[in-house]
Design an enzyme around this catalytic site. Structure first.
Site, short mmCIF file in Angstrom:
data_model
loop_
_atom_site.label_atom_id
_atom_site.label_comp_id
_atom_site.label_asym_id
_atom_site.label_seq_id
_atom_site.Cartn_x
_atom_site.Cartn_y
_atom_site.Cartn_z
N ARG A 82 4.69 5.93 6.80
CA ARG A 82 4.75 6.23 8.24
C ARG A 82 6.09 6.78 8.67
NH1 ARG A 82 2.98 1.15 11.65
NH2 ARG A 82 3.41 -0.19 9.87
N HIS A 175 -5.07 -5.22 7.80
CA HIS A 175 -3.61 -5.04 7.76
C HIS A 175 -3.22 -4.09 8.89
CE1 HIS A 175 0.38 -4.88 6.20
NE2 HIS A 175 0.31 -3.67 5.73
N1 APR Z 1 -0.39 11.15 -7.18
C1 APR Z 1 0.69 10.40 -7.49
N2 APR Z 1 1.72 10.23 -6.65
C2 APR Z 1 1.66 10.83 -5.46
C3 APR Z 1 0.57 11.63 -5.06
C4 APR Z 1 -0.49 11.79 -5.99
N3 APR Z 1 -1.56 12.51 -5.70
N4 APR Z 1 0.81 12.10 -3.82
C5 APR Z 1 2.00 11.60 -3.42
N5 APR Z 1 2.53 10.84 -4.41
C6 APR Z 1 3.80 10.14 -4.46
C7 APR Z 1 4.93 10.88 -3.74
O1 APR Z 1 5.45 11.93 -4.56
C8 APR Z 1 5.93 9.76 -3.51
O2 APR Z 1 6.93 9.69 -4.51
O3 APR Z 1 3.74 8.91 -3.78
C9 APR Z 1 5.05 8.48 -3.55
C10 APR Z 1 5.12 7.68 -2.26
O4 APR Z 1 6.40 7.18 -2.12
P1 APR Z 1 7.17 7.09 -0.72
O5 APR Z 1 6.97 8.37 0.02
O6 APR Z 1 8.56 6.65 -1.00
O7 APR Z 1 6.36 5.97 0.06
P2 APR Z 1 6.45 4.37 -0.07
O8 APR Z 1 7.42 3.84 0.90
O9 APR Z 1 6.60 3.99 -1.50
O10 APR Z 1 5.00 3.96 0.48
C11 APR Z 1 3.83 4.39 -0.16
O11 APR Z 1 2.54 2.52 0.59
O12 APR Z 1 2.95 0.87 2.21
C12 APR Z 1 2.33 2.08 1.92
O13 APR Z 1 2.37 3.12 4.08
C13 APR Z 1 2.89 3.18 2.78
O14 APR Z 1 1.09 4.64 2.29
C14 APR Z 1 2.46 4.39 2.02
C15 APR Z 1 2.58 3.93 0.55
#
Ligand code: APR
Length: 318
Positions: A82, A175
């Site tokens: 978010r 959640h």
């Molecule tokens: N396959 C693998 N990884 C992916 C894909 C995909 N198709 N699409 C995006 N990603 C990766 C991004 O490259 C990024 O590194 O997912 C990762 C998400 O990491 P962050 O952006 O740092 O997010 P984060 O804080 O880890 O949260 C991830 O968890 O709590 C939930 O709301 C939050 O939906 C969010 C998720």
């Protein structure tokens, strides 16, 4: 033989999960991310701390599902987090697409894994993941309740000046802002919270404020961080679930689990207490809800159902 945990998504939560798993020496870790360098860099960085921390597990980063083959546990955080002002529900369209791709990858390479989903909006994404992947419902579960409960317990401990380990409570339902704190199951130093209120140590208004702060616990952090959402506490919660599965601890943990008639709800994922052991979700525990809690729980389920209907409009294959 060492167990293998794959983390799909090597972002903030993924990296923290890898670090915690390494420090505990729980299992070998594969960090998978579409951003290959991020996965490889974090795996290498954590691995380089092993001589200091004295853990003995393998870590590797990849963008190839082949490397995740035959994982015992998969924890999914792939998606976008978010931004300030966004609700978890605003993430639906984009994260649904990502989860479809992830579900296919898992189905092809680790159909026997225990899969923990963290990507938001949690209850909908975990349900979509189960449907897209076709994995058994007891092997696909969502992380939310442990985090929400942990936030609630922490806020209570701060207010009452009581150590967190002496507070027992949990938060159920979806959640989101409709999550329900189980006051009837909340004990401070073994005392029901009702007695604490009667004694004047905590007023009903103060308690309501703590409940509201818990419901909005994620948003409070999003606002501070500006870029991204909470990751330390969510990662701790994910690891607790993985550990209970790998070590067959049979812990009772509030998780988003598939309900098939329990709590009067059918064919939906929602936060309830479950037992996690070597067979995955081994049991959904049906606790008795007070009339008021039941009403709030129903409202929370309705919010999950409504959002799942919105998901179906985005992808009719759901
Ligand atoms: N396959 C693998 N990884 C992916 C894909 C995909 N198709 N699409 C995006 N990603 C990766 C991004 O490259 C990024 O590194 O997912 C990762 C998400 O990491 P962050 O952006 O740092 O997010 P984060 O804080 O880890 O949260 C991830 O968890 O709590 C939930 O709301 C939050 O939906 C969010 C998720």
């Amino acid at each position: 033989m060492k167990k293998k945990i794959t983390l799909i998504g090597a972002g903030q939560i993924g990296g923290t999960l890898a670090h915690l798993i390494a420090l505990k020496g729980l299992a070998d870790v594969v960090l998978f991310d579409v951003a290959e360098g991020l996965a490889k860099g974090k795996a290498l960085d954590i691995a380089q701390s092993s001589p200091i921390e004295e853990f003995n597990i393998n870590l590797r980063g990849t963008n190839n599902y082949k490397d995740t083959e035959n994982s015992d546990v998969i924890i999914i955080t792939a998606g976008v987090p978010r931004k300030p002002g966004m609700s978890r529900d605003d993430l639906l369209g984009i994260n649904l697409k990502i989860i479809k791709e992830v579900a296919q990858g898992i189905k092809d390479t680790s159909p026997n894994a225990f899969v923990i989903c963290i990507t938001n909006p949690l209850d909908i994404i975990v349900m979509a993941l189960q449907k897209y992947s076709g994995l058994p419902k007891n092997k696909v579960v969502g992380m939310a309740g442990i985090l929400d409960s942990s936030r609630f317990i922490y806020f209570l401990s701060q207010k009452l000046n009581v150590e967190v380990r002496n507070i027992k409570s949990f938060v159920l339902g979806g959640h989101g802002d409709t999550m329900v704190a189980m006051l009837n199951y909340t004990k401070i130093n073994g005392e029901p919270i009702e007695n604490i209120i009667k004694s004047g140590k905590l007023s009903s208004e103060e308690l309501n404020k703590i409940i509201e702060r818990t419901q909005k616990g994620g948003a409070e952090i999003v606002k501070y961080l500006e870029k991204g959402s909470a990751f330390y506490a969510p990662a701790s919660a994910g690891v607790e679930m993985a550990e209970s599965y790998i070590k067959d601890l049979k812990k009772e943990l509030p998780c988003a689990a598939y309900l098939n008639g329990e709590y009067g709800v059918k064919d939906i994922y929602a936060g309830v207490p479950v037992i996690i052991g070597k067979n995955g979700v081994e049991k959904v525990i049906e606790i008795k809800l007070l009339q008021e809690e039941e009403k709030k729980f129903e409202k929370s389920i309705k919010a999950v159902q409504d959002l799942f209907n919105a998901a179906k409009k985005i992808d009719s294959s759901l």
